[in-house]
Design a protein around this motif. Sequence first.
Motif, PDB file in Angstrom:
ATOM      1  N   SER A  78      28.550  34.469 -56.286  1.00 32.73           N
ATOM      2  CA  SER A  78      29.915  34.946 -56.542  1.00 32.73           C
ATOM      3  C   SER A  78      30.105  36.399 -56.129  1.00 32.73           C
ATOM      4  N   GLN A  79      29.071  37.032 -55.601  1.00 23.20           N
ATOM      5  CA  GLN A  79      29.128  38.460 -55.279  1.00 23.20           C
ATOM      6  C   GLN A  79      30.260  38.805 -54.318  1.00 23.20           C
ATOM      7  N   THR A  80      31.058  39.791 -54.717  1.00 23.43           N
ATOM      8  CA  THR A  80      32.032  40.426 -53.833  1.00 23.43           C
ATOM      9  C   THR A  80      31.808  41.924 -53.904  1.00 23.43           C
ATOM     10  N   LEU A  81      32.100  42.633 -52.828  1.00 21.02           N
ATOM     11  CA  LEU A  81      31.831  44.066 -52.758  1.00 21.02           C
ATOM     12  C   LEU A  81      33.119  44.849 -52.528  1.00 21.02           C
ATOM     13  N   VAL A  82      33.358  45.832 -53.369  1.00 21.99           N
ATOM     14  CA  VAL A  82      34.539  46.683 -53.246  1.00 21.99           C
ATOM     15  C   VAL A  82      34.087  48.123 -53.061  1.00 21.99           C
ATOM     16  N   PHE A  83      34.590  48.769 -51.990  1.00 23.59           N
ATOM     17  CA  PHE A  83      34.147  50.127 -51.691  1.00 23.59           C
ATOM     18  C   PHE A  83      35.197  51.190 -52.007  1.00 23.59           C
ATOM     19  N   SER A  84      36.384  50.774 -52.422  1.00 24.45           N
ATOM     20  CA  SER A  84      37.396  51.772 -52.784  1.00 24.45           C
ATOM     21  C   SER A  84      37.020  52.410 -54.118  1.00 24.45           C
ATOM     22  N   LYS A  85      37.379  53.668 -54.273  1.00 24.59           N
ATOM     23  CA  LYS A  85      37.034  54.409 -55.483  1.00 24.59           C
ATOM     24  C   LYS A  85      38.064  54.115 -56.573  1.00 24.59           C
ATOM     25  N   THR A  86      38.013  52.915 -57.091  1.00 26.15           N
ATOM     26  CA  THR A  86      38.990  52.477 -58.087  1.00 26.15           C
ATOM     27  C   THR A  86      38.284  51.985 -59.345  1.00 26.15           C
ATOM     28  N   SER A  87      37.140  52.567 -59.641  1.00 24.63           N
ATOM     29  CA  SER A  87      36.352  52.175 -60.800  1.00 24.63           C
ATOM     30  C   SER A  87      35.997  53.407 -61.615  1.00 24.63           C
ATOM     31  N   GLN A  88      35.566  53.171 -62.834  1.00 21.51           N
ATOM     32  CA  GLN A  88      35.125  54.265 -63.697  1.00 21.51           C
ATOM     33  C   GLN A  88      33.952  55.029 -63.077  1.00 21.51           C
ATOM     34  N   GLN A  89      33.185  54.352 -62.234  1.00 25.56           N
ATOM     35  CA  GLN A  89      32.046  54.991 -61.579  1.00 25.56           C
ATOM     36  C   GLN A  89      32.384  55.392 -60.140  1.00 25.56           C
ATOM     37  N   HIS A  90      33.607  55.837 -59.931  1.00 27.65           N
ATOM     38  CA  HIS A  90      34.087  56.118 -58.578  1.00 27.65           C
ATOM     39  C   HIS A  90      33.252  57.158 -57.845  1.00 27.65           C
ATOM     40  N   GLN A  91      32.617  58.067 -58.585  1.00 28.25           N
ATOM     41  CA  GLN A  91      31.814  59.098 -57.924  1.00 28.25           C
ATOM     42  C   GLN A  91      30.584  58.523 -57.242  1.00 28.25           C
ATOM     43  N   LYS A  92      30.134  57.358 -57.703  1.00 24.23           N
ATOM     44  CA  LYS A  92      28.942  56.738 -57.116  1.00 24.23           C
ATOM     45  C   LYS A  92      29.294  55.709 -56.041  1.00 24.23           C
ATOM     46  N   ILE A  93      30.588  55.409 -55.888  1.00 24.07           N
ATOM     47  CA  ILE A  93      31.034  54.344 -54.987  1.00 24.07           C
ATOM     48  C   ILE A  93      31.589  54.945 -53.697  1.00 24.07           C
ATOM     49  N   ASP A  94      31.197  54.384 -52.569  1.00 24.32           N
ATOM     50  CA  ASP A  94      31.790  54.722 -51.278  1.00 24.32           C
ATOM     51  C   ASP A  94      31.484  53.576 -50.322  1.00 24.32           C
ATOM     52  N   PRO A  95      31.957  53.636 -49.074  1.00 26.67           N
ATOM     53  CA  PRO A  95      31.735  52.510 -48.153  1.00 26.67           C
ATOM     54  C   PRO A  95      30.271  52.201 -47.857  1.00 26.67           C
ATOM     55  N   THR A  96      29.363  53.149 -48.085  1.00 30.48           N
ATOM     56  CA  THR A  96      27.945  52.864 -47.897  1.00 30.48           C
ATOM     57  C   THR A  96      27.297  52.341 -49.174  1.00 30.48           C
ATOM     58  N   ASN A  97      27.978  52.487 -50.297  1.00 29.40           N
ATOM     59  CA  ASN A  97      27.426  52.093 -51.592  1.00 29.40           C
ATOM     60  C   ASN A  97      28.515  51.422 -52.438  1.00 29.40           C
ATOM     61  N   PRO A  98      28.984  50.259 -51.987  1.00 30.49           N
ATOM     62  CA  PRO A  98      30.083  49.600 -52.699  1.00 30.49           C
ATOM     63  C   PRO A  98      29.642  49.060 -54.060  1.00 30.49           C
ATOM     64  N   ARG A  99      30.634  48.787 -54.894  1.00 29.27           N
ATOM     65  CA  ARG A  99      30.388  48.152 -56.194  1.00 29.27           C
ATOM     66  C   ARG A  99      30.395  46.638 -56.007  1.00 29.27           C
ATOM     67  N   ALA A 100      29.418  45.974 -56.571  1.00 31.13           N
ATOM     68  CA  ALA A 100      29.370  44.512 -56.537  1.00 31.13           C
ATOM     69  C   ALA A 100      29.984  43.958 -57.808  1.00 31.13           C
ATOM     70  N   ILE A 101      30.714  42.868 -57.671  1.00 35.67           N
ATOM     71  CA  ILE A 101      31.269  42.158 -58.827  1.00 35.67           C
ATOM     72  C   ILE A 101      30.772  40.714 -58.779  1.00 35.67           C
ATOM     73  N   TYR A 102      30.219  40.277 -59.898  1.00 35.41           N
ATOM     74  CA  TYR A 102      29.745  38.902 -60.059  1.00 35.41           C
ATOM     75  C   TYR A 102      30.556  38.275 -61.190  1.00 35.41           C
ATOM     76  N   PHE A 103      30.875  36.988 -61.072  1.00 35.25           N
ATOM     77  CA  PHE A 103      31.770  36.408 -62.078  1.00 35.25           C
ATOM     78  C   PHE A 103      31.559  34.907 -62.222  1.00 35.25           C
ATOM     79  N   ASN A 104      31.994  34.413 -63.372  1.00 33.79           N
ATOM     80  CA  ASN A 104      32.188  32.978 -63.572  1.00 33.79           C
ATOM     81  C   ASN A 104      33.586  32.787 -64.150  1.00 33.79           C
ATOM     82  N   ASP A 105      33.850  31.718 -64.854  1.00 34.62           N
ATOM     83  CA  ASP A 105      35.198  31.459 -65.341  1.00 34.62           C
ATOM     84  C   ASP A 105      35.669  32.441 -66.404  1.00 34.62           C
ATOM     85  N   ASP A 106      34.756  33.071 -67.122  1.00 33.77           N
ATOM     86  CA  ASP A 106      35.194  33.896 -68.258  1.00 33.77           C
ATOM     87  C   ASP A 106      34.455  35.214 -68.428  1.00 33.77           C
ATOM     88  N   VAL A 107      33.725  35.661 -67.415  1.00 30.81           N
ATOM     89  CA  VAL A 107      33.064  36.961 -67.512  1.00 30.81           C
ATOM     90  C   VAL A 107      32.909  37.568 -66.118  1.00 30.81           C
TER      91      VAL A 107
END
Length: 435
Positions: A83-112
């Motif tokens: 389910s991994q998706t990668l977002v590189f925009s600085k739109t997270s609480q950890q925006h200082q650690k996120i950039d196009p070389t170090n995107p945030r991964a999101i993993y999910f199921n139906d309810d988490v």
Amino acid sequence: MKKLATFMFLVISGLMTFDRLMVPVLAQSDHNQPPIQYSDSEPEDRVAKLIQLLDSKKTTITWDEDRGWLPSLLKELEVNTSSQTLVFSKTSQQHQKIDPTNPRAIYFNDDVYVGFVPRGDFLEIAAVDPVQGAVFYTLDQKKSANAVIKPASSICLSCHETHRTQDVPGFLIRSVYPKSSGHPEFRFGSDSTDHRTNIVDRFGGWYVTGQHGSMRHRGNVFVDAAANNQDAALDRESGANQKQLPFRVKTKNYLEPNSDIVALMIMEHQVQFHNFVTQASYETRIALHQQTEMNRILDEPEDYRSESTKRRIASVANELVEYLLFKDEFQLSSPVSGTTAFQDDFQASAIRDSKGRSLRDLDLQTRLLKYPCSYLIYSESFQRLPQPVKSIVISKIKSVLSGDDTSEAFQHLSKGDRTSILEILEETHPLFGKR
């Protein structure tokens, strides 16, 4: 006379109008007051249950030297890595650690949903409480004897309780115009996206792997600094139909080497579904609470419901049904396919009828699902809707699928669609069983 005097006081004070339409006493954004009491409620979501197991030593989360608590946490929460998706925009609480070389991964199921940033300070966790909507947690990415999951809703709700989430504690996916730094170029705006959004407006600030033919999106590319308008801002062509992530991303830091387009599209659908269910629950509970107060003041029977109360409940019920049955879904003009095992993993948990059909069956040719009715109709949050709104929703769905409701809102459903969906629900869903 006393009753009349009370009525006139309520009118003058703005709590009631002459047609009995009550102005909400509880502001919709203040959900810590009765009857919602969001912050005072004991959460019942999947993460809350995991915390109880951890506290009682009935399970443990183990540390991984490369990715901290992430692999073990996903296993405990039954979240597939596909389910991994990668977002590189600085739109997270950890925006200082996120950039196009170090995107945030999101993993999910139906309810988490679990957010992971390589070298990040903590894991971001969001879960669906079956009554209260979105609940947020963090897990510090520090090696220790025990993993401690902490509540974080008080911080997260500044972004996750707005008009973008139906004004309830909820979820959202944003599509921005990203600069090469990952910062959004806000002069071009941003969009909250779901299955109704045109593909051309989706995925800005996200990496996207997979095939989508002639359709174009905002993913994989950055804003041209010299652009004067939205149309010229992104070179969508260069970001289209990517089979793998760009070299700038160190895929070894992640559990998968992809950011699957099908996973993104499924996640877009379900985050707003959660919000519509929560909105229906909140609005119904608030309307009934206010009706109870008015009945007490005006000496009405306990079960009396004004026309305005009925309209409020019917309104959110209709909105939920329209979203659930994919009203205004964007029609795909080219087939879509992903680059991971997500499609198989997603369909593996399907509830199937005797003909082998399921609401988790994917179409991906002209629309998202083969049978356009949300698979989340099986979710606990849907089944635990307050009875007054749930009965309207179920009745409305049955009316649409049986062909009795021929309104314009559901003309996208063919006779075959309606028949198939109704047959699947009657055989597999406890609220739709034949009598």
